[in-house]
Design a protein around this motif. Structure first.
Motif, PDB file in Angstrom:
ATOM      1  N   LEU A  41       0.832  -1.208   0.000  1.00 38.19           N
ATOM      2  CA  LEU A  41       0.000   0.000   0.000  1.00 38.19           C
ATOM      3  C   LEU A  41       0.866   1.258   0.000  1.00 38.19           C
ATOM      4  O   LEU A  41       0.601   2.210  -0.738  1.00 38.19           O
ATOM      5  CB  LEU A  41      -0.907   0.024   1.228  1.00 38.19           C
ATOM      6  N   LEU A  42       1.914   1.234   0.849  1.00 37.30           N
ATOM      7  CA  LEU A  42       2.757   2.429   0.951  1.00 37.30           C
ATOM      8  C   LEU A  42       3.432   2.747  -0.375  1.00 37.30           C
ATOM      9  O   LEU A  42       3.739   3.898  -0.667  1.00 37.30           O
ATOM     10  CB  LEU A  42       3.824   2.237   2.038  1.00 37.30           C
ATOM     11  N   SER A  43       3.667   1.694  -1.189  1.00 38.91           N
ATOM     12  CA  SER A  43       4.410   1.928  -2.422  1.00 38.91           C
ATOM     13  C   SER A  43       3.677   2.893  -3.354  1.00 38.91           C
ATOM     14  O   SER A  43       4.294   3.512  -4.211  1.00 38.91           O
ATOM     15  CB  SER A  43       4.711   0.608  -3.134  1.00 38.91           C
ATOM     16  N   PHE A  44       2.362   3.055  -3.160  1.00 34.16           N
ATOM     17  CA  PHE A  44       1.642   4.041  -3.981  1.00 34.16           C
ATOM     18  C   PHE A  44       2.140   5.462  -3.714  1.00 34.16           C
ATOM     19  O   PHE A  44       1.985   6.341  -4.540  1.00 34.16           O
ATOM     20  CB  PHE A  44       0.133   3.988  -3.692  1.00 34.16           C
ATOM     21  N   PHE A  45       2.722   5.671  -2.535  1.00 40.67           N
ATOM     22  CA  PHE A  45       3.093   7.026  -2.145  1.00 40.67           C
ATOM     23  C   PHE A  45       4.560   7.332  -2.415  1.00 40.67           C
ATOM     24  O   PHE A  45       5.063   8.372  -2.000  1.00 40.67           O
ATOM     25  CB  PHE A  45       2.777   7.251  -0.663  1.00 40.67           C
ATOM     26  N   ILE A  46       5.283   6.430  -3.094  1.00 46.19           N
ATOM     27  CA  ILE A  46       6.671   6.733  -3.441  1.00 46.19           C
ATOM     28  C   ILE A  46       6.662   7.922  -4.401  1.00 46.19           C
ATOM     29  O   ILE A  46       5.966   7.887  -5.416  1.00 46.19           O
ATOM     30  CB  ILE A  46       7.343   5.516  -4.111  1.00 46.19           C
ATOM     31  N   PRO A  47       7.427   8.993  -4.083  1.00 42.17           N
ATOM     32  CA  PRO A  47       7.351  10.195  -4.931  1.00 42.17           C
ATOM     33  C   PRO A  47       7.791   9.923  -6.368  1.00 42.17           C
ATOM     34  O   PRO A  47       7.187  10.435  -7.308  1.00 42.17           O
ATOM     35  CB  PRO A  47       8.311  11.176  -4.259  1.00 42.17           C
ATOM     36  N   GLU A  48       8.838   9.104  -6.543  1.00 42.95           N
ATOM     37  CA  GLU A  48       9.325   8.846  -7.893  1.00 42.95           C
ATOM     38  C   GLU A  48       8.697   7.585  -8.458  1.00 42.95           C
ATOM     39  O   GLU A  48       9.131   6.475  -8.163  1.00 42.95           O
ATOM     40  CB  GLU A  48      10.860   8.699  -7.884  1.00 42.95           C
ATOM     41  N   GLY A  49       7.664   7.737  -9.257  1.00 42.47           N
ATOM     42  CA  GLY A  49       7.152   6.584  -9.999  1.00 42.47           C
ATOM     43  C   GLY A  49       6.044   5.800  -9.337  1.00 42.47           C
ATOM     44  O   GLY A  49       5.398   4.995  -9.981  1.00 42.47           O
ATOM     45  N   GLY A  50       5.795   6.007  -8.016  1.00 42.72           N
ATOM     46  CA  GLY A  50       4.692   5.308  -7.372  1.00 42.72           C
ATOM     47  C   GLY A  50       4.893   3.807  -7.294  1.00 42.72           C
ATOM     48  O   GLY A  50       6.022   3.314  -7.253  1.00 42.72           O
ATOM     49  N   ALA A  51       3.763   3.075  -7.287  1.00 43.74           N
ATOM     50  CA  ALA A  51       3.799   1.632  -7.072  1.00 43.74           C
ATOM     51  C   ALA A  51       4.345   0.910  -8.306  1.00 43.74           C
ATOM     52  O   ALA A  51       4.570   1.510  -9.353  1.00 43.74           O
ATOM     53  CB  ALA A  51       2.404   1.136  -6.737  1.00 43.74           C
ATOM     54  N   ALA A  52       4.528  -0.413  -8.127  1.00 43.65           N
ATOM     55  CA  ALA A  52       4.998  -1.250  -9.228  1.00 43.65           C
ATOM     56  C   ALA A  52       4.060  -1.100 -10.416  1.00 43.65           C
ATOM     57  O   ALA A  52       2.855  -0.973 -10.253  1.00 43.65           O
ATOM     58  CB  ALA A  52       5.048  -2.701  -8.781  1.00 43.65           C
ATOM     59  N   GLN A  53       4.628  -1.080 -11.625  1.00 42.78           N
ATOM     60  CA  GLN A  53       3.754  -0.904 -12.789  1.00 42.78           C
ATOM     61  C   GLN A  53       4.112  -1.846 -13.927  1.00 42.78           C
ATOM     62  O   GLN A  53       3.849  -1.549 -15.076  1.00 42.78           O
ATOM     63  CB  GLN A  53       3.771   0.544 -13.253  1.00 42.78           C
ATOM     64  N   SER A  54       4.724  -2.978 -13.594  1.00 41.85           N
ATOM     65  CA  SER A  54       5.089  -3.917 -14.652  1.00 41.85           C
ATOM     66  C   SER A  54       4.149  -5.102 -14.704  1.00 41.85           C
ATOM     67  O   SER A  54       4.536  -6.187 -15.131  1.00 41.85           O
ATOM     68  CB  SER A  54       6.521  -4.404 -14.437  1.00 41.85           C
ATOM     69  N   GLY A  55       2.911  -4.909 -14.273  1.00 42.29           N
ATOM     70  CA  GLY A  55       1.961  -6.017 -14.261  1.00 42.29           C
ATOM     71  C   GLY A  55       2.194  -6.893 -13.047  1.00 42.29           C
ATOM     72  O   GLY A  55       3.258  -6.840 -12.442  1.00 42.29           O
ATOM     73  N   TRP A  56       1.156  -7.717 -12.700  1.00 42.07           N
ATOM     74  CA  TRP A  56       1.356  -8.553 -11.512  1.00 42.07           C
ATOM     75  C   TRP A  56       2.392  -9.638 -11.793  1.00 42.07           C
ATOM     76  O   TRP A  56       2.936 -10.234 -10.888  1.00 42.07           O
ATOM     77  CB  TRP A  56       0.037  -9.155 -11.038  1.00 42.07           C
ATOM     78  N   THR A  57       2.682  -9.867 -13.107  1.00 41.85           N
ATOM     79  CA  THR A  57       3.655 -10.890 -13.461  1.00 41.85           C
ATOM     80  C   THR A  57       5.079 -10.357 -13.421  1.00 41.85           C
ATOM     81  O   THR A  57       6.023 -11.134 -13.421  1.00 41.85           O
ATOM     82  CB  THR A  57       3.374 -11.414 -14.872  1.00 41.85           C
ATOM     83  N   SER A  58       5.256  -9.029 -13.427  1.00 44.03           N
ATOM     84  CA  SER A  58       6.579  -8.412 -13.258  1.00 44.03           C
ATOM     85  C   SER A  58       7.640  -8.957 -14.198  1.00 44.03           C
ATOM     86  O   SER A  58       8.741  -9.307 -13.769  1.00 44.03           O
ATOM     87  CB  SER A  58       7.067  -8.583 -11.812  1.00 44.03           C
ATOM     88  N   TYR A  59       7.300  -9.060 -15.468  1.00 38.25           N
ATOM     89  CA  TYR A  59       8.270  -9.599 -16.414  1.00 38.25           C
ATOM     90  C   TYR A  59       9.465  -8.659 -16.573  1.00 38.25           C
ATOM     91  O   TYR A  59       9.298  -7.472 -16.815  1.00 38.25           O
ATOM     92  CB  TYR A  59       7.623  -9.759 -17.798  1.00 38.25           C
TER      93      TYR A  59
END
Lengths: 198, 584
Positions: free
Chosen positions: B146-164
């Motif tokens: 949840l906290l990762s949404f608040f990272i100033p640079e780039g926010g949460a993970a955005q490579s899909g749930w598969t994280s290829y």
């Protein structure tokens, strides 16, 4: 009505094991999958690489051989300690457990020295995938060994108080700790030939 | 009414609040903690999806309500218009949260924890402290996500749930947080699965042999083995990706990769496909982690509410074991289009076809359970019955994906999204709802409202099909998944109106959950009080008080018969509880 959880100290009459022993076997099976995945990674990277170095050209084989012997010796002292405890000799058990811890630390010291040599030559995991997988697998193994040393230290000092209250359960705990220790030893027996000798 | 004696012993009364409800080691409290946390995460993941649905239905238009748009920063929404980067975050985190923080913790953490010790007649899990550790590892893993949404640079993970990789390797810091969160979640499920296995193997009541275990317990046992053995390879993959991201190794980075016009300075020599193999080695068994507990719940509810034994009990058990085993050797059917050799593809195609057989056996057995039963159409039963066609649609639409030739067209389209959502959403989540309605009286001593339950069921059933059925059409029309705006592709323009249908269905589906929320909280305080066994069921959990006190049973139960002895001829009542001796 709070009933006791059964088979903590005494084994289950049908399965023949205590809860903690079965739990440890489950945990170790999961660990096999963890290291198995890393060894598979090694195989895949090596097979897919046009040029893969020989471990014995880059790594310190004599040092690792000494470390292998140290770790095997530590497994022997661990099981001797358990046998002494099963024979109700707490003092001898503690001696053997202390020896196990010392041997474990000796392994870690030599490993640290080996890492230091590599860093001195500016060899880091990022140098190439051989060193990458070398540092990952041995690093994870070191982490496991550190955990084993911490657990054994606990059983050597504060944990051993249980011997007075419930010797059977304490013996079970030492057996479980021993299983873990032997497993970490066994992993090294795969790591050593795979990384150093191939 | 035998529920008033909760059997709290003196010791329990002495525990202060935080020890009894927050840092409890009682499996029931931990089960409830898991359940509530998981339901909140399911709701949160649903909200992420509802935001995405606005962008998909009305691409590039600002959100309709300014207050909603104001919740987001400029890096997420530009004057109410969702930015593609933020859409990617929502997509990746929707998948991650729904699977790893919502459904699995609810199915295994909550139901497994609460029901399994009761059904095997144990006073608690085998390792109560590990159980609490498992919950807290899950909790902090969720907090990190949840906290990762608040990272100033780039926010949460955005490579899909598969994280290829390589995409995930070069992504911003959110991905590192995702990996740390996953390590905690993997630790949590490792501790939980060991606990469930040991509890089932060691702590069964006297007389409760393996073939007298309720099917739900079998489902949890197989699920736990999958979690135990399939998650470590993902942990290994996570460690390798962390090494890649933090220490610049090249496990997943090929030689000469060009990123933003620049040749990568890394050593190279790695293999992006390695991640896919390690990932899917977990993630395919994970599909069965999602579905097996659901099958278990449905089997329990079917037996109780048809007043007859489930059809082919032993066949179902053999099927579920086979299913668990096979799920380890089908993973590469997710990778047919990666350039794998045709021999490999054929192997995984064959195993994929084989694994559908035990699934169909279980489904058929459940349908045949209905045959000739005197069915009670209460809310749990409605959800359980709906599970059958929904899971069947999900399962059967998977077959074309498992055939290499058909997969060329369907791979990575909305068809895939429709397929696995049918399995997980109207499949598993319906079964989980069924389970909540079914075991609520055991947990609280009160029943949930039937009226609100039925409203919840019928509207959910309609709208959830409105969400996922059109996705098959989108996919067959060739619309790729993970698109921010499909109208940018000419071939996808004609099917855009379907997206509006899907989005309205999704928002209405959210409204359909309001009766559930009211019912859930209202029934805790105002629900009709019930006795220990309100459904006239046979399995052991109904022999315990509702709610069970610390230690569960007043006296340790013994078991004299199989789990589903309903309507036995010659008996005075139509159910013979497992713990009662002789015929009555």
């Amino acid at each position: 009505m709070s009933a006791e959880i059964r088979f903590i100290a005494k084994p289950h009459p049908v399965t023949g094991v205590t809860n903690s022993k079965l739990g440890m076997w489950c945990f170790l099976s999961s660990e096999i999958m963890l290291f198995g995945a890393l060894f598979s990674t090694f195989i895949l990277l090596r097979a897919g690489s046009p040029a893969w170095p020989h471990g014995y050209d880059l790594l310190n084989v004599p040092l690792a051989t000494v470390n292998t012997l140290i770790l095997i010796a530590s497994s022997i002292t661990m099981v001797m300690g358990w046998a002494e405890l099963a024979g109700k000799n707490l003092k001898a058990f503690k001696k053997y457990l202390a020896a196990t811890i010392v041997l474990g630390c000796a392994f870690l010291a030599l490993k640290g020295f080996e890492y230091g040599m590599k860093f001195e030559h500016h060899i880091y995991p990022s140098k190439n995938n051989f060193y990458g997988i070398y540092f990952t697998i041995t690093g994870l193994h070191v982490l496991h060994l550190v955990c084993g040393v911490v657990v054994n230290l606990y059983f050597l000092f504060p944990g051993s108080k249980m011997w007075e209250k419930d010797p059977e359960q304490f013996l079970g705990r030492i057996e479980a700790a021993g299983l873990y220790w032997h497993f970490v030893d066994l992993v090294w027996l795969f790591v050593f030939p795979t990384l150093y000798l191939l | 009414m035998s529920h008033h004696d909760h059997g709290h012993d003196a010791h329990e009364h002495k525990l202060p609040f935080w020890q009894k409800y927050i840092f409890s080691v009682d499996h029931k409290v931990i089960g409830i903690q898991y359940g509530i946390t998981a339901l909140l995460f399911l709701f949160f993941g649903f909200c992420l999806m509802m935001l995405m649905r606005w962008q998909l239905a009305f691409p590039g238009q600002p959100l309709p309500w300014p207050w909603l748009a104001n919740l987001f920063s400029e890096k997420q929404m530009m004057s109410g218009i969702m930015l593609p980067e933020f859409y990617n975050q929502l997509g990746a985190m929707h998948g991650t949260i729904m699977i790893f923080l919502g459904v699995v913790p609810l199915a295994v953490g909550a139901f497994g924890n609460y029901v399994v010790p009761l059904q095997v007649g144990a006073p608690d899990m085998a390792f109560p402290k590990l159980n609490a550790a498992s919950y807290w590892a899950y909790f902090w893993g969720g907090v990190i996500m949840l906290l990762s949404f608040f990272i100033p640079e780039g926010g949460a993970a955005q490579s899909g749930w598969t994280s290829y990789p390589p995409l995930s390797n070069i992504a911003q810091d959110g991905q590192t947080w995702w990996l740390f969160g996953m390590v905690l979640l993997i630790t949590s499920s490792l501790l939980g699965s060991i606990n469930i296995i040991v509890t089932i193997v060691q702590l069964r009541a006297d007389g409760l042999t393996f073939f007298r275990l309720p099917f739900f317990v079998w489902a949890q046992l197989v699920t736990s083995f999958l979690l135990l053995l399939a998650f470590p390879p993902l942990e290994a993959a996570g460690i390798l990706q962390l090494m890649d991201r933090l220490l610049d190794t090249s496990f997943f980075m090929p030689t000469g990769l060009v990123v933003s016009g620049e040749v990568s300075k890394l050593a190279g020599g790695g293999n992006p496909l390695l991640w896919q193999h390690l990932f899917w080695f977990l993630a395919h068994p994970e599909v069965y982690v999602l579905i097996l507990p659901a099958m278990g719940i449905v089997a329990e509810i079917m037996a109780v509410n048809t007043r007859k034994p489930i059809y082919g009990y032993k066949t179902m058990i053999y099927s579920i074991i086979f299913l668990g085993f096979m799920s380890f050797i089908v993973w590469a059917h997710h990778m047919f289009l990666t350039g794998m050799s045709t021999k490999m593809s054929s192997f995984f195609q064959i195993t994929t076809m084989i694994i559908s057989i035990p699934s169909v056996v279980i489904l058929t057995a459940l349908i045949l359970t209905l045959w000739g039963g005197s069915i009670r159409y209460n809310t749990p039963m409605l959800f359980a019955i709906a599970f059958l066609p929904m899971f069947a649609i999900g399962g059967l639409t998977g077959l074309p994906l498992g055939l290499t030739a058909a997969d060329i067209h369907l791979h990575d389209t909305y068809y895939v999204i429709g397929h696995f959502h049918y399995v997980v959403a109207p499949g598993t989540i319906f079964a989980l709802f069924a389970g909540i309605y079914h075991w609520f009286p055991k947990v609280t001593g009160r029943k949930m409202s039937e009226v609100l339950g039925k409203i919840h069921f019928f509207f959910s059933f309609i709208f959830i099909n409105g969400v996922f059925m059109p996705m098959f059409s989108l996919g067959l029309a060739g619309v790729s998944r993970r698109l921010w705006d499909q109208t940018q592709y000419a071939h996808a323009v004609p099917t855009q109106p379907l997206n509006v249908v899907i989005s309205y269905s999704a928002w209405l589906l959210a409204l359909a959950q309001i009766p559930f929320i009211l019912n859930f909280f209202g029934s805790i305080f105002f629900g009709k009080k019930v006795n220990n066994n309100p459904w006239d069921a046979t399995t052991l959990e109904w022999a315990a008080p509702s709610p069970p006190g610390h230690g569960n049973f007043e006296t340790a139960p013994s078991v004299y018969r199989g789990p589903y002895e309903y309507s036995v001829p010659g008996q005075t009542q139509d159910f013979s509880p497992q713990h009662l001796q002789g015929g009555k």
